[in-house]
Design an enzyme around this catalytic site. Structure first.
Site, PDB file in Angstrom:
ATOM      1  N   GLU B  81      59.043  13.690  45.607  1.00 53.52           N
ATOM      2  CA  GLU B  81      58.686  14.981  46.172  1.00 53.52           C
ATOM      3  C   GLU B  81      59.871  15.896  46.411  1.00 53.52           C
ATOM      4  O   GLU B  81      59.796  17.100  46.177  1.00 53.52           O
ATOM      5  CB  GLU B  81      57.916  14.778  47.485  1.00 53.52           C
ATOM      6  CG  GLU B  81      56.542  14.130  47.308  1.00 53.52           C
ATOM      7  CD  GLU B  81      56.567  12.617  47.219  1.00 53.52           C
ATOM      8  OE1 GLU B  81      57.668  12.036  47.255  1.00 53.52           O
ATOM      9  OE2 GLU B  81      55.491  12.012  47.113  1.00 53.52           O
ATOM     10  N   HIS B 150      49.104   9.384  57.463  1.00 50.29           N
ATOM     11  CA  HIS B 150      48.201  10.107  56.568  1.00 50.29           C
ATOM     12  C   HIS B 150      47.301  11.092  57.315  1.00 50.29           C
ATOM     13  O   HIS B 150      46.162  11.320  56.924  1.00 50.29           O
ATOM     14  CB  HIS B 150      47.340   9.125  55.760  1.00 50.29           C
ATOM     15  CG  HIS B 150      48.052   8.553  54.579  1.00 50.29           C
ATOM     16  ND1 HIS B 150      49.041   7.600  54.698  1.00 50.29           N
ATOM     17  CD2 HIS B 150      47.958   8.821  53.256  1.00 50.29           C
ATOM     18  CE1 HIS B 150      49.506   7.292  53.493  1.00 50.29           C
ATOM     19  NE2 HIS B 150      48.862   8.017  52.593  1.00 50.29           N
TER      20      HIS B 150
HETATM   21  C1  LIG Z   1      55.752  10.015  49.615  1.00 48.76           C
HETATM   22  C2  LIG Z   1      54.351   9.785  49.203  1.00 48.76           C
HETATM   23  N1  LIG Z   1      53.868  10.496  48.175  1.00 48.76           N
HETATM   24  C3  LIG Z   1      52.602  10.293  47.776  1.00 48.76           C
HETATM   25  C4  LIG Z   1      51.804   9.395  48.403  1.00 48.76           C
HETATM   26  C5  LIG Z   1      50.357   9.166  47.950  1.00 48.76           C
HETATM   27  N2  LIG Z   1      50.286   7.861  47.323  1.00 48.76           N
HETATM   28  C6  LIG Z   1      49.882   6.770  47.999  1.00 48.76           C
HETATM   29  S1  LIG Z   1      50.014   5.386  47.105  1.00 48.76           S
HETATM   30  C7  LIG Z   1      50.568   6.226  45.765  1.00 48.76           C
HETATM   31  C8  LIG Z   1      50.877   5.531  44.499  1.00 48.76           C
HETATM   32  C9  LIG Z   1      51.957   4.572  44.632  1.00 48.76           C
HETATM   33  O1  LIG Z   1      52.137   3.947  43.416  1.00 48.76           O
HETATM   34  P1  LIG Z   1      53.027   2.658  43.299  1.00 48.76           P
HETATM   35  O2  LIG Z   1      54.303   2.858  44.024  1.00 48.76           O
HETATM   36  O3  LIG Z   1      53.104   2.299  41.872  1.00 48.76           O
HETATM   37  O4  LIG Z   1      52.205   1.565  44.121  1.00 48.76           O
HETATM   38  P2  LIG Z   1      50.772   0.938  43.796  1.00 48.76           P
HETATM   39  O5  LIG Z   1      49.777   1.750  44.529  1.00 48.76           O
HETATM   40  O6  LIG Z   1      50.568   0.949  42.339  1.00 48.76           O
HETATM   41  O7  LIG Z   1      50.842  -0.448  44.353  1.00 48.76           O
HETATM   42  C10 LIG Z   1      50.668   7.580  46.050  1.00 48.76           C
HETATM   43  C11 LIG Z   1      51.126   8.603  45.111  1.00 48.76           C
HETATM   44  C12 LIG Z   1      52.343   8.694  49.494  1.00 48.76           C
HETATM   45  N3  LIG Z   1      51.624   7.806  50.193  1.00 48.76           N
HETATM   46  N4  LIG Z   1      53.625   8.898  49.855  1.00 48.76           N
END
Ligand SMILES: Cc1ncc(C[n+]2csc(CCOP(=O)(O)OP(=O)(O)O)c2C)c(N)n1
Ligand SMILES: [Mg+2]
Lengths: 334, 349
Positions: B81, B150
């Site tokens: 971000e 959140h």
């Molecule tokens: C800083 C931030 N940006 C966006 C989000 C929204 N978000 C929650 S989980 C996620 C995906 C995370 O992907 P990954 O790190 O690959 O973990 P996975 O869910 O696949 O285990 C996102 C974008 C967040 N929680 N925190």
């Protein structure tokens, strides 16, 4: 510095059985959530790790109880593998006083300090540096404790990941960074977010040793983690484990997301065929280390433990409104 | 006026609008339409955000736009971000009009450096030579154990920083109009939306129009108490007003809509008649926008207020997960109504 031990041989039978037991526990725990979520009294957003159990099991089997662990929004499996009682997890998910956070955190923020779990951040990449900080403390206090961070492929895009790797290499921190590369961040495929999928290379660029592995092969994970943990404990610095895997359920909630057009069904089918538990049980049976009878017994034991944990969680009571303002600050600093 | 009216339910809206042959749509549809029209009208406009091209489409507000305008203009991004905010700032400085969309306000702290140290400063620091026409949308979450990371609003933090504009539309009409005004503003504008307003319905014209940034609006006239209601709290205030009516207490409801710059005129004007002030916000109490409003009232005309001021805000703790604690955490129409009764009692003593 002591030299890092050589690559391990095939783990002994007891370890193999334990790995299976841990994977079964995680799987059945998550499937229990799927089973009960429709009742709508587990009011917490659940990020299930079904399909990824081998990584949690393989890594944590190498950890001592006093080793540190931090995790993410998708952390149930890591906690169970590290030894957290499923009771306090379910109680937490129901928002009850016997939950691991007394209902303050929910599914995205499990904690279990007695088992070395410092907590979980639902801010992507948020806890990676915190693991390195625990590793720094372990080193400054001259203990041989190791700190592990679990995170996803998406988290490897955050600045915190890069900044932490650089510092960890610089200070030779006793840290193990475990990337669960499941190729998705919510509904975005890795290819929409990174120019290549070789996350290990990013670690190497910072001077962090890295291993690329099949995250669905629990023995491969176990052995790689054994090397990483041994290196860290011996004072030889951090390692990143780049573990290829796939989550079966949607990003959040207990449903398959191919139905909503988020991912192709064929992809899921392909990965379900590579189920880490199914392939491992087949391997154990082939070697004569597991029979169907023994597997059934293990499953029955697991299920009864999970059901009891769920009942415990449900029976616990909701926190009184007066607890709302408690725990903002620590009260008993020494 | 049809565009100032708050509807508490769909039926009420349909009955009112049908008479005049006006169109009523939801907040989510209004936002989607605003994005679509803006992209159609100006090819400098592009959207960037995590998963904005997926089937969910940011709770429906970008749904289908990737298919329509292509993934170059509806751009998915890495989970990065802060860096990407800088990239959006750079693109804005170089003549594009980026719209950076966050599913949760809670991800804005990741971008604090680029928003606070860069976007907010650039125009001033360059003596006005380089401006940053950047729109950032972020959504406040609530409920189902969203918990501490959140569910934050954080608008007061951003309102503190000169060089940023902060708007918080609560109605479909304002969602579209303020979005289009933000895009046209030429400066960094933060749009903070509340997830619980996305199903709200109301009059929204088909054509493009702008709601001026920096204008409060009076949602309801009333004799006794001025309620300044921010974001989703405007619905809670309307509900409270409806129930208090039967008790003979009249609320006047003013919605700032823009948090920075803050338009105090309708608030001051209303207080001149009521002399009583309640501020309802979707954020913590300490250091909140309400604190600023009270301060400005006191600076300008301290004699206006004839009873204690009440702030209906979140208690100063992070959001808990547990349903029992969530319930205790979030104030609503009941708390506003109770505060109103207290103030009226105070007066009769
Ligand atoms: C800083 C931030 N940006 C966006 C989000 C929204 N978000 C929650 S989980 C996620 C995906 C995370 O992907 P990954 O790190 O690959 O973990 P996975 O869910 O696949 O285990 C996102 C974008 C967040 N929680 N925190
Ligand atoms: Mg992922």
């Amino acid at each position: 510095m002591t030299p890092t031990p050589a690559i391990m041989d095939e783990p002994e039978e007891k370890i193999l059985t334990d790995l299976l037991r841990t994977m079964l526990l995680i799987r059945r725990f998550e499937e229990k959530i799927v089973e009960v979520y429709g009742v709508q009294d587990m009011k917490t957003p659940v990020h299930l790790c079904v399909g990824q159990e081998a990584i949690a099991a393989g890594v944590c089997a190498n950890l001592r109880r006093d080793d540190y662990l931090v995790t993410t929004h998708r952390g149930h499996g890591h906690c169970l593998a590290k030894g957290t009682d499923p009771k306090i997890l379910f109680a937490e998910f129901y928002g009850r006083v016997d939950g691991c956070c007394r209902g303050k955190g929910g599914s995205m923020h499990p904690v279990d300090p007695e088992n070395g779990i410092l907590g979980a951040s639902a801010i992507v990449g948020g806890a990676i540096p915190i693991a390195a900080g625990a590793a720094l403390a372990a080193k400054m206090k001259k203990t041989d404790r190791v700190a592990v961070a679990f995170f996803g492929d998406g988290a490897s895009e955050e600045g915190t990941f890069q900044e932490t790797l650089n510092f960890s290499a610089l200070k030779a921190l006793p840290a193990v960074f475990v990337c669960e590369k499941n190729y998705y961040a919510t509904n975005s495929h890795l290819s929409a977010r990174q120019s290549h999928d070789d996350i290990a290379r990013r670690a190497e660029a910072h001077g962090v040793q890295a291993e690329r592995l099949d995250g669905n092969d629990v023995v491969a994970v176990y052995q790689a983690a054994a090397r990483a943990v041994a290196r860290a404990r011996a004072g030889n610095g951090p390692t990143l484990l780049d573990c290829k895997t796939y989550r079966w359920y949607g990003h959040v909630g207990p449903v398959f997301d191919y139905k909503t057009g988020c991912r192709p069904k064929e992809e899921l089918d392909e990965w379900m065929a590579r189920c880490p538990i199914k392939t491992f049980t087949a391997r154990l049976m082939q070697k004569g280390l597991l029979t169907q009878v023994k597997l059934d017994r293990m499953l029955a034991e697991t299920d009864s433990r999970v059901s009891q944990a769920l009942e415990f969680g449900r029976a616990s009571h909701l926190p009184d409104a007066a607890e709302l303002t408690q725990h903002l600050f620590h009260q008993n600093a020494k | 006026m049809p565009w100032t009216k708050i509807y508490l339910d769909k039926e009420q809206m349909e009955q009112t609008l049908k008479k005049d042959g006006l169109r009523g749509i939801s907040y989510q549809q209004a936002m989607l339409e605003a994005h679509e029209q803006a992209m159609q009208a100006d090819e400098r406009v592009f959207l960037i955000g995590e998963g904005i091209d997926d089937p969910g489409g940011v709770f429906g507000t970008t749904r289908g736009l990737a298919q329509k305008f292509g993934k170059d203009r509806v751009m998915d991004m890495p989970i990065a971000e802060n860096g990407l905010t800088g990239i959006a700032i750079g693109a804005a400085a170089a003549g594009m009009k980026p719209v950076f969309i966050h599913m949760r306000v809670d991800f804005l702290p990741m971008c604090m450096d680029q928003i606070v140290n860069h976007a907010a400063k650039w125009c001033y620091m360059t003596g006005g030579r380089v401006n940053i026409p950047l729109v950032i949308r972020a959504i406040i979450g609530r409920g189902w154990g969203s918990a501490a990371q959140h569910s934050q609003a954080l608008h007061a933090m951003f309102a503190h920083v000169p060089g940023l504009k902060v708007v918080m539309p609560a109605t479909p009409y304002d969602a579209k109009g303020l979005f289009l005004a933000a895009l046209n503003d030429g400066n960094p504008v933060l749009i903070i939306e509340h997830r619980w307003t996305f199903e709200a319905v109301g009059y929204v014209p088909h054509e493009m129009y702008q709601v001026p940034i920096g204008q409060s609006i009076t949602r309801r006239a009333g004799r006794d108490i001025t309620v300044v209601a921010i974001s989703q709290m405007v619905y809670e205030a309307m509900k409270a007003a409806a129930s208090l009516e039967q008790e003979g207490i009249e609320l006047e409801i003013v919605e700032p809509r823009t948090i920075s710059p803050l338009d105090m005129e309708p608030i001051i004007e209303s207080l001149g008649r009521t002399g009583r002030l309640i501020i309802a916000d979707v954020a913590w109490k300490t250091g909140s926008v309400g604190s600023e409003i009270v301060c400005q009232v006191c600076e300008r005309s301290p004699g206006l207020i004839k009873s204690p001021v009440r702030k209906i805000c979140f208690p100063d703790v992070p959001t808990p997960c547990s349903p029992s604690l969530e319930k205790a955490f979030y104030p609503g129409s009941d708390e506003i109504a109770q505060a109103a009764r207290d103030l009226m009692r105070h007066q009769s003593k």
